[in-house]
Motif scaffolding. Structure first.
Motif, mmCIF file in Angstrom:
data_model
loop_
_atom_site.group_PDB
_atom_site.id
_atom_site.type_symbol
_atom_site.label_atom_id
_atom_site.label_comp_id
_atom_site.label_asym_id
_atom_site.label_seq_id
_atom_site.Cartn_x
_atom_site.Cartn_y
_atom_site.Cartn_z
ATOM 1 N N TRP A 94 0.832 -1.214 0.000
ATOM 2 C CA TRP A 94 0.000 0.000 0.000
ATOM 3 C C TRP A 94 0.862 1.258 0.000
ATOM 4 C CZ3 TRP A 94 0.006 3.783 3.820
ATOM 5 C CH2 TRP A 94 -0.960 4.804 3.665
ATOM 6 N N HIS A 97 2.357 1.963 -3.378
ATOM 7 C CA HIS A 97 1.381 2.534 -4.315
ATOM 8 C C HIS A 97 1.117 4.006 -3.998
ATOM 9 C CE1 HIS A 97 0.756 -1.336 -6.036
ATOM 10 N NE2 HIS A 97 0.078 -1.841 -5.034
ATOM 11 N N GLN A 98 1.025 4.334 -2.706
ATOM 12 C CA GLN A 98 0.777 5.725 -2.305
ATOM 13 C C GLN A 98 1.924 6.620 -2.762
ATOM 14 O OE1 GLN A 98 1.701 6.726 1.647
ATOM 15 N NE2 GLN A 98 0.249 8.416 1.811
ATOM 16 N N THR A 99 3.147 6.194 -2.494
ATOM 17 C CA THR A 99 4.313 7.011 -2.799
ATOM 18 C C THR A 99 4.463 7.237 -4.299
ATOM 19 O OG1 THR A 99 5.416 6.078 -0.858
ATOM 20 C CG2 THR A 99 6.798 7.225 -2.443
ATOM 21 N N PRO A 103 -3.254 5.408 -7.803
ATOM 22 C CA PRO A 103 -4.483 5.523 -7.004
ATOM 23 C C PRO A 103 -5.326 4.261 -6.935
ATOM 24 C CG PRO A 103 -4.675 6.760 -9.069
ATOM 25 C CD PRO A 103 -3.245 6.346 -8.940
ATOM 26 N N MET A 106 -3.595 1.635 -4.805
ATOM 27 C CA MET A 106 -3.566 2.113 -3.428
ATOM 28 C C MET A 106 -4.909 1.895 -2.744
ATOM 29 S SD MET A 106 -3.101 6.056 -2.267
ATOM 30 C CE MET A 106 -3.275 6.592 -0.569
ATOM 31 N N ARG A 107 -5.984 2.290 -3.412
ATOM 32 C CA ARG A 107 -7.313 2.126 -2.839
ATOM 33 C C ARG A 107 -7.650 0.635 -2.654
ATOM 34 N NH1 ARG A 107 -11.702 5.745 -3.386
ATOM 35 N NH2 ARG A 107 -10.804 6.670 -5.271
ATOM 36 N N THR A 135 -5.697 7.629 5.585
ATOM 37 C CA THR A 135 -4.718 8.301 4.727
ATOM 38 C C THR A 135 -5.134 8.229 3.262
ATOM 39 O OG1 THR A 135 -3.005 7.637 6.311
ATOM 40 C CG2 THR A 135 -2.269 8.457 4.176
ATOM 41 N N THR A 136 -5.740 7.112 2.874
ATOM 42 C CA THR A 136 -6.232 6.975 1.505
ATOM 43 C C THR A 136 -7.356 7.968 1.238
ATOM 44 O OG1 THR A 136 -5.624 4.625 1.489
ATOM 45 C CG2 THR A 136 -7.214 5.361 -0.167
ATOM 46 N N TYR A 139 -5.827 11.383 0.842
ATOM 47 C CA TYR A 139 -5.169 11.471 -0.469
ATOM 48 C C TYR A 139 -6.172 11.890 -1.540
ATOM 49 C CZ TYR A 139 -2.611 9.630 -4.592
ATOM 50 O OH TYR A 139 -1.997 9.458 -5.806
ATOM 51 N N GLN A 329 -4.391 12.648 -6.611
ATOM 52 C CA GLN A 329 -4.073 13.145 -5.266
ATOM 53 C C GLN A 329 -4.712 14.532 -5.110
ATOM 54 O OE1 GLN A 329 -0.180 14.232 -2.505
ATOM 55 N NE2 GLN A 329 0.134 13.049 -4.359
#
Length: 447
Positions: A94, A97-99, A103, A106-107, A135-136, A139, A329
């Motif tokens: 996760w 994917h965020q960094t 999207p 990440m989700r 945090t998701t 984002y 984002q």
């Protein structure tokens, strides 16, 4: 070979092979060779997770080596009964994917983590599921959803049960939830709740005695100062971040953040030329690490425009908006449009149409995200633009809506606090004849 085939197979009396397989599996599980192989596999999974976590700090969250290590950990963990190792792999995937700004993945990973954790009775990892779900949400610009998940994380935290989670999941989950909730509260308009939440995060980070957790808290408390336009806060926490990064040799993303924040604080104090160089250097470090932070792009664009580089500032914002569409984002999207309007007016004060359109876009985005502070800022800019073009009725209308129902705060000047929306709108735009010398700096009123 047999265990994965049997696991989760629907119970039935009409398939004798299932009963035979279950009987054989039970018998095999008692053999010493099977027990030894199981223990060896669990040890291999644990070592793979440890390697992946080490790579986060040695190579960075976005590094291909880190992602590959967590992907291998997930594959290995899928064949063991201990779900805790699987959650560690989910977290690592996760955060990668965020960094990298992916999207959909990440989700998907956040939803998978939370779904599996909450399906298990009394699962200790459930609070991490809420933390990464919050945090998701943040984002994607879902501030209300983020706040709900962060509060759940804080409520579920138990020091005895979660003492090792800082090492397993990057940071202490309660501290991460508290500092992100401080940012979320501020954006939602809970101005007076944001600073106490940030203070709790710093205190809990100190108690955790975990350097990455303290760096994480200091970084985002400094960001809160940037949101509040407090050079003193940004300078103080940016320097503290630089000190801890140097002391513990933390990954390059943190030095980049510290350099940028210190440069912004100097720019706010009037040191334009040297500060612009620092901000650009800090942003370049972040870019090298694969990070896209729209708030930093917007802050640098604003600084460039104030130094006379309006074309550079507008190009930076246009690039940031294009990147935002790719990464989705959206948590700083409203502010990017507001700052773009301010730069457009700086470039050509007579051409108000494009600036008005950007401000209307900023207000619409903020309203859709329930981002009350961002909405008020954009509405205030638009009201001032309307006043400058003799559209006082329009100015009053746009600002009254933004002010109405805004949570009370000690940071709004006394002359505005407690008044009805119409009176507060008049005061903020300077139309209140009963207080001609108040609210001379309305951009700082409560936000």
């Amino acid at each position: 070979m047999l265990a994965p085939a049997v696991e989760g197979f629907p119970a039935t009396q009409q398939f004798p092979e299932l009963a035979e397989a279950q009987t054989l599996l039970t018998a095999l599980s008692e053999r010493d060779a099977v027990k030894s192989a199981t223990a060896l596999h669990q040890r291999r999974v644990h070592l793979q997770i440890s390697l992946a976590n080490a790579l986060i700090w040695a190579k960075g969250q976005q590094a291909p080596e880190t992602s590959a290590a967590f992907a291998r950990a997930r594959e290995l963990a899928s064949r063991v009964e201990d779900a805790s190792e699987r959650f560690s792999a989910y977290y690592g995937l996760w955060v990668g994917h965020q960094t990298r700004g992916e999207p959909a993945s990440m989700r998907e990973m956040a939803e998978l983590f939370l779904r599996e954790a909450t399906a298990r009775p009394n699962c200790p990892e459930a609070l991490v599921g809420h933390r990464i779900s919050g945090t998701t949400c943040l984002y994607f610009g879902d501030f209300a959803g983020a706040h709900e998940h962060f509060q759940k994380t804080i409520d579920l935290y138990d020091r005895a049960r979660h003492a090792d989670f800082a090492n397993r999941f990057g940071h202490d989950p309660r501290v991460a939830a508290e500092i992100f909730d401080a940012l979320t509260l501020w954006v939602l308009g809970g101005i007076d709740g944001a600073l106490p939440a940030a203070d709790r995060a710093l205190a809990d980070a100190e108690s955790a005695a975990h350097a990455p957790t303290m760096a994480h808290a200091l970084n985002w408390v400094a960001f809160l100062g940037l949101f509040r336009r407090s050079p003193e806060a940004v300078a103080t926490y940016g320097q503290a971040l630089a000190d801890i990064v140097s002391r513990y040799d933390l990954p390059a993303i943190w030095p980049g953040q510290a350099i940028f924040l210190q440069g912004w604080a100097k720019w706010s104090d009037g040191a334009e030329e040297s500060s612009l160089a620092e901000m650009r250097r800090g942003l370049a470090v972040n870019r090298e690490q694969g990070w896209f932070l729209p708030s930093l792009e917007a802050a640098l664009a604003e600084a460039e425009a104030s130094s006379g580089e309006t074309a550079a500032g507008l190009r930076r914002l246009d690039d940031a908006l294009a990147e935002l569409e790719r990464t989705e984002q959206r948590w700083y999207e409203a502010e990017i449009h507001r700052i773009r309007a301010e730069i457009l007016l700086r470039r050509d004060p007579a051409d108000t149409a494009a600036a008005e359109q950007s401000l209307q876009t900023a207000i619409a985005i903020a309203q859709s995200q329930k981002a009350r502070s961002f909405e008020l800022r954009a509405a205030l800019s638009l009201a001032k633009l309307f006043r400058a073009t003799n559209r006082d009725a329009d100015a009053h209308a746009v600002l009254a809506r933004a002010v109405e129902g805004f949570p009370p705060t000690q940071q709004i000047p006394r002359t505005c606090r407690g008044a009805n929306p119409s009176r507060r709108a008049n005061c903020l735009t300077g139309n209140d004849s009963r207080s001609p010398n108040t609210c001379r700096h309305p951009a700082k009123a409560g936000v």
